[in-house]
Write a protein that holds these residues in place. Sequence first.
Motif, PDB file in Angstrom:
ATOM      1  N   ARG A 172       6.914   3.978  -6.075  1.00 14.11           N
ATOM      2  CA  ARG A 172       6.432   4.268  -7.424  1.00 14.11           C
ATOM      3  C   ARG A 172       7.210   3.495  -8.488  1.00 14.11           C
ATOM      4  NH1 ARG A 172       3.258   7.960  -9.713  1.00 14.11           N
ATOM      5  NH2 ARG A 172       2.959   9.002  -7.712  1.00 14.11           N
ATOM      6  N   GLU A 173       8.531   3.350  -8.298  1.00 15.47           N
ATOM      7  CA  GLU A 173       9.326   2.659  -9.306  1.00 15.47           C
ATOM      8  C   GLU A 173       9.030   1.164  -9.374  1.00 15.47           C
ATOM      9  OE1 GLU A 173      12.182   3.522  -5.781  1.00 15.47           O
ATOM     10  OE2 GLU A 173      10.517   4.502  -6.820  1.00 15.47           O
ATOM     11  N   GLU A 174       8.273   0.644  -8.376  1.00 21.92           N
ATOM     12  CA  GLU A 174       7.920  -0.774  -8.370  1.00 21.92           C
ATOM     13  C   GLU A 174       6.505  -1.015  -8.891  1.00 21.92           C
ATOM     14  OE1 GLU A 174      10.129  -2.827  -7.854  1.00 21.92           O
ATOM     15  OE2 GLU A 174      11.653  -1.862  -6.626  1.00 21.92           O
ATOM     16  N   TYR A 175       5.806   0.051  -9.308  1.00 18.50           N
ATOM     17  CA  TYR A 175       4.428  -0.106  -9.771  1.00 18.50           C
ATOM     18  C   TYR A 175       4.312  -1.115 -10.912  1.00 18.50           C
ATOM     19  CZ  TYR A 175       2.590   3.942  -7.150  1.00 18.50           C
ATOM     20  OH  TYR A 175       2.183   4.806  -6.171  1.00 18.50           O
ATOM     21  N   GLY A 176       5.328  -1.173 -11.758  1.00 17.38           N
ATOM     22  CA  GLY A 176       5.229  -1.998 -12.949  1.00 17.38           C
ATOM     23  C   GLY A 176       5.441  -3.479 -12.743  1.00 17.38           C
ATOM     24  N   ASN A 177       5.944  -3.897 -11.570  1.00 14.75           N
ATOM     25  CA  ASN A 177       6.232  -5.326 -11.422  1.00 14.75           C
ATOM     26  C   ASN A 177       5.826  -5.923 -10.076  1.00 14.75           C
ATOM     27  OD1 ASN A 177       8.233  -4.227  -9.792  1.00 14.75           O
ATOM     28  ND2 ASN A 177       9.810  -4.419 -11.357  1.00 14.75           N
ATOM     29  N   HIS A 178       5.119  -5.151  -9.234  1.00 18.39           N
ATOM     30  CA  HIS A 178       4.654  -5.683  -7.958  1.00 18.39           C
ATOM     31  C   HIS A 178       3.154  -5.442  -7.796  1.00 18.39           C
ATOM     32  CE1 HIS A 178       8.927  -5.603  -7.106  1.00 18.39           C
ATOM     33  NE2 HIS A 178       8.725  -6.245  -5.980  1.00 18.39           N
ATOM     34  N   CYS A 179       2.508  -6.368  -7.105  1.00 19.41           N
ATOM     35  CA  CYS A 179       1.109  -6.179  -6.741  1.00 19.41           C
ATOM     36  C   CYS A 179       1.029  -5.065  -5.697  1.00 19.41           C
ATOM     37  CB  CYS A 179       0.538  -7.472  -6.163  1.00 19.41           C
ATOM     38  SG  CYS A 179      -1.088  -7.273  -5.404  1.00 19.41           S
ATOM     39  N   GLN A 180       0.085  -4.144  -5.860  1.00 18.36           N
ATOM     40  CA  GLN A 180      -0.025  -3.026  -4.927  1.00 18.36           C
ATOM     41  C   GLN A 180      -0.780  -3.400  -3.653  1.00 18.36           C
ATOM     42  OE1 GLN A 180      -0.678   0.881  -6.330  1.00 18.36           O
ATOM     43  NE2 GLN A 180      -0.032   0.436  -8.410  1.00 18.36           N
ATOM     44  N   LYS A 181      -1.258  -4.632  -3.588  1.00 17.75           N
ATOM     45  CA  LYS A 181      -1.965  -5.083  -2.387  1.00 17.75           C
ATOM     46  C   LYS A 181      -1.062  -5.932  -1.497  1.00 17.75           C
ATOM     47  CE  LYS A 181      -6.175  -7.467  -0.874  1.00 17.75           C
ATOM     48  NZ  LYS A 181      -7.393  -8.189  -1.328  1.00 17.75           N
ATOM     49  N   CYS A 182      -0.460  -6.980  -2.089  1.00 16.62           N
ATOM     50  CA  CYS A 182       0.383  -7.877  -1.283  1.00 16.62           C
ATOM     51  C   CYS A 182       1.875  -7.628  -1.488  1.00 16.62           C
ATOM     52  CB  CYS A 182       0.057  -9.331  -1.597  1.00 16.62           C
ATOM     53  SG  CYS A 182       0.586  -9.860  -3.249  1.00 16.62           S
ATOM     54  N   PHE A 183       2.233  -6.779  -2.482  1.00 16.03           N
ATOM     55  CA  PHE A 183       3.617  -6.388  -2.779  1.00 16.03           C
ATOM     56  C   PHE A 183       4.444  -7.494  -3.416  1.00 16.03           C
ATOM     57  CE2 PHE A 183       3.514  -3.184   0.978  1.00 16.03           C
ATOM     58  CZ  PHE A 183       2.635  -2.386   0.259  1.00 16.03           C
ATOM     59  N   LYS A 184       3.861  -8.653  -3.694  1.00 17.55           N
ATOM     60  CA  LYS A 184       4.632  -9.731  -4.302  1.00 17.55           C
ATOM     61  C   LYS A 184       4.929  -9.405  -5.764  1.00 17.55           C
ATOM     62  CE  LYS A 184       2.880 -13.476  -1.381  1.00 17.55           C
ATOM     63  NZ  LYS A 184       2.112 -14.740  -1.358  1.00 17.55           N
ATOM     64  N   VAL A 185       6.071  -9.914  -6.237  1.00 18.54           N
ATOM     65  CA  VAL A 185       6.437  -9.720  -7.635  1.00 18.54           C
ATOM     66  C   VAL A 185       5.545 -10.587  -8.499  1.00 18.54           C
ATOM     67  CG1 VAL A 185       8.286  -9.920  -9.336  1.00 18.54           C
ATOM     68  CG2 VAL A 185       8.812  -9.236  -6.991  1.00 18.54           C
ATOM     69  N   ARG A 186       4.992  -9.999  -9.557  1.00 14.30           N
ATOM     70  CA  ARG A 186       4.130 -10.737 -10.472  1.00 14.30           C
ATOM     71  C   ARG A 186       4.858 -10.913 -11.792  1.00 14.30           C
ATOM     72  NH1 ARG A 186       0.052 -13.182  -7.731  1.00 14.30           N
ATOM     73  NH2 ARG A 186      -0.142 -11.973  -5.841  1.00 14.30           N
TER      74      ARG A 186
END
Length: 204
Positions: A172-186
Amino acid sequence: MTLYAICLANRSAALYHLREYHYCVKDIDEALEHHYPKELKYKLYKRKARLLSHMKQHIDARDAYRQALKWLDWAKMEREKRIEHQTDIQKWLKMYETGKVVKNWDIPEGYIEPAPIIPDLAEGSSERFPSLSKKVDVKYDNNQGRYAVAAEDIEPGDVIATEKPFAAVLLREEYGNHCQKCFKVRLRTTNRYMIQQIFFVCTT
């Protein structure tokens, strides 16, 4: 929460040596937020300054060195060691404060941080357990059950186990900076090392 903060700080040291600077700075910031011992804070700020310098975030690196110098007063160490740290920090501060160009590097628009690479197992995969190195053997007895032992000498840095997850969910704490499909940082262009998300779900 001091133990939690110490664990984060220790992990940040490992991430620093692995050059995972983005994750390292996150661990450092979280450790500082969770009551990391004040007599050790100078170490975290020095580490943060070094990694920010590697990330070309020079203004933030300078500020971290200033914090390191501030918290050095709380450190429990011999006078000679304190002077050594103080001299090192002041050397870096002087470089930043007298430099002609001290700025933060702009992250290119649409930059995507590459996904972590799964390292190769030392000496290849075990025939019985493909996720384990050949340097590891698995045994069983009635008293201990199943357990792993070294089949041969294991050197520091040897990778002895890797396994892809059966399933994965973004924290949950990564929702703001990672894609929820591939998990890469955007990421998008910013003048801060705290990079921002541009997509929640990508098309990859």
